[in-house]
Structures are given as structure tokens and as C-alpha cells.
Design a protein around this motif. Structure first.
Motif, PDB file in Angstrom:
ATOM      1  N   HIS A 259       2.080   7.902   4.665  1.00 13.74           N
ATOM      2  CA  HIS A 259       1.358   8.428   5.435  1.00 13.74           C
ATOM      3  C   HIS A 259       0.395   7.362   6.184  1.00 13.74           C
ATOM      4  O   HIS A 259      -0.600   7.764   6.888  1.00 13.74           O
ATOM      5  CB  HIS A 259      -0.378   8.840   4.416  1.00 13.74           C
ATOM      6  CG  HIS A 259      -0.595   7.886   3.465  1.00 13.74           C
ATOM      7  ND1 HIS A 259      -0.219   6.844   2.387  1.00 13.74           N
ATOM      8  CD2 HIS A 259      -1.855   6.780   3.507  1.00 13.74           C
ATOM      9  CE1 HIS A 259      -0.967   5.812   2.390  1.00 13.74           C
ATOM     10  NE2 HIS A 259      -1.962   5.957   2.942  1.00 13.74           N
ATOM     11  N   ASP A 260       0.209   6.158   6.033  1.00 12.26           N
ATOM     12  CA  ASP A 260      -0.173   5.505   7.106  1.00 12.26           C
ATOM     13  C   ASP A 260       1.137   4.427   7.858  1.00 12.26           C
ATOM     14  O   ASP A 260       0.445   3.822   8.480  1.00 12.26           O
ATOM     15  CB  ASP A 260      -0.861   4.324   6.427  1.00 12.26           C
ATOM     16  CG  ASP A 260      -2.541   4.310   5.530  1.00 12.26           C
ATOM     17  OD1 ASP A 260      -2.865   5.535   6.094  1.00 12.26           O
ATOM     18  OD2 ASP A 260      -2.551   3.585   5.105  1.00 12.26           O
TER      19      ASP A 260
ATOM     20  N   HIS B  67       0.779  -1.042   0.383  1.00 12.25           N
ATOM     21  CA  HIS B  67      -0.120  -0.269   0.228  1.00 12.25           C
ATOM     22  C   HIS B  67       0.612   1.455  -0.334  1.00 12.25           C
ATOM     23  O   HIS B  67       0.851   1.848  -1.100  1.00 12.25           O
ATOM     24  CB  HIS B  67      -0.659   0.209   0.855  1.00 12.25           C
ATOM     25  CG  HIS B  67      -1.569   0.980   1.264  1.00 12.25           C
ATOM     26  ND1 HIS B  67      -2.608   1.776  -0.026  1.00 12.25           N
ATOM     27  CD2 HIS B  67      -2.490   1.800   2.061  1.00 12.25           C
ATOM     28  CE1 HIS B  67      -3.631   2.780   1.086  1.00 12.25           C
ATOM     29  NE2 HIS B  67      -2.895   3.166   2.314  1.00 12.25           N
TER      30      HIS B  67
HETATM   31 FE   LIG Z   1      -3.309   4.671   2.815  1.00 15.05          FE
END
Ligand SMILES: [Fe+2]
Ligand SMILES: [Fe+2]
Length: 203
Positions: A62-63, A38
Motif C-alpha cells: 500500500h505504501d 511496515h
Molecule cells: Fe502505511
């Protein structure tokens, strides 16, 4: 709530990289991709869209808050909001500055914004994103949208969000894991040295 997570380790670019090296294999529960897939897909989409390097790095990381708090499974399945965007922004701001940390901090709000402002957007969201939307406050009101548009990194946050939603493709990983880690490491170096030269120019 976040300080315990952040104090758990001394945060450096190397420790962020280590998070992906040791935990990137974990599935992004509710989606057909690992956390590393991802992250790489989102960074790749940013790069191919011509994003500047800070936004590419924001897309990659971002995660990272999901991995940093080390919770197993998908918090949304347990009805929890892990506030991963706030955790990540706290990690990233001192290392890379607001051009990286702000789009990351805003990427959840950007989903709430897009659901309200783009009629077709909500229909394309994955089931995990729909479930988390409710926990994250649901669609923005008109007033919230107007406020959100005033955020200095509003536009980058919306771009990141669109790549984020597209970066959930099973078996899409065009390079080796080691090459992906090298890419991430080079991107972190590039952004850190850009920031250093900006500071130098100002002094
Ligand atoms: Fe994400
Ligand atoms: Fe996220």
C-alpha cells in the motif's frame, strides 16, 4: 504529475520487489519502523485476519508509492502531500487489477473516513498520520462519507487502513528479510495467476 515517476522504470512484479530489496531499509520517517517492516507487518495482519490474497498483497504494497517516488524523509514534515496512494494505484492496476489497486488508492481516504465516523479512531493515530491528515484534506464531511461508502472496494480499504495504523511496531519482524521477499514474491505470483485464470474463464 505521476506519469514521470511511473515511466522512470518498466513496472513489473520484479521491479516492485526490487524497490523493497533496495529501499526497504529506509525508515518510515515519523514512525519507529522501516518501510519493509511496515509493509510486512501490514501484510501479516491482513493474512492473520483471513484476508483474501489480493487484499493481503494490497496491504503489503500500500505504501510502495512512497518508495517509488524516491523522496527522502517524510514529505509531511516538509508540508508536502506526495499522493503516494495514487502513484501506487497506477503502478498496481495493470499488474494485479482493481482488487489490489483500489484498496491501495483508497487507503488515505479511508483514514479521512474513519476519523469522521469512529470517534476514538483519530485519537490513536500516530503524529505523522495526524500531520498528513491535514495535508490530505482533513476529516470527510457527511456527504463525502456517504460517497466513500459507495466505492466498490470501500470495505477492503477500511480494513487495510486499520492494519496500516497497527503496522508501526518497532522491532516486530518475525522472519528474515529474504523470507519476507519470498513471501511477497509468492503473493504476487498467486494474485497474478488468479487473475490470469479469471481472464481465461471469461474467454
Ligand atoms: Fe502505511
Ligand atoms: Fe500510506
Amino acid at each position: 504529475m505521476f506519469s514521470g515517476y511511473i515511466a522512470r522504470m518498466h513496472v513489473t512484479p520484479k521491479s516492485l520487489l526490487a524497490v523493497y530489496q533496495t529501499q526497504g531499509h529506509r525508515m518510515y520517517d515519523g514512525e519507529p519502523v522501516t518501510q519493509l517492516e511496515h509493509a510486512w507487518q501490514c501484510g501479516f495482519l491482513a493474512e492473520k485476519s483471513g484476508a483474501h490474497s489480493a487484499l493481503q498483497l494490497a496491504s503489503w504494497l500500500h505504501d510502495v508509492g512512497h518508495l517509488w517516488v524516491n523522496a527522502e524523509g517524510s514529505p509531511t514534515l516538509r508540508g508536502e502531500n506526495d499522493a503516494h496512494e495514487a502513484v501506487a494505484a497506477r503502478l498496481l492496476m495493470p499488474l494485479f487489477g482493481p482488487a489490489v489497486s483500489e484498496p491501495v488508492r483508497l487507503h488515505v481516504a479511508a483514514k479521512r473516513y474513519l476519523v469522521s465516523t469512529r470517534p476514538t479512531y483519530g485519537k490513536k493515530l500516530s503524529s505523522d498520520s495526524v500531520r498528513s491528515l491535514a495535508l490530505q484534506g482533513g476529516p470527510m464531511s457527511e456527504e463525502e462519507c456517504a460517497q466513500f461508502e459507495l466505492e466498490p472496494y470501500f470495505s477492503d480499504a477500511v480494513k487495510l487502513r486499520v492494519w496500516d495504523d497497527l503496522a508501526k511496531n518497532a522491532s516486530w519482524f518475525e522472519i528474515s528479510r529474504d523470507e519476507a521477499f519470498e513471501q511477497l514474491s509468492s503473493l504476487m505470483d498467486a494474485v497474478a495467476s488468479q487473475n490470469a485464470s479469471l481472464i481465461e474463464q471469461r474467454t
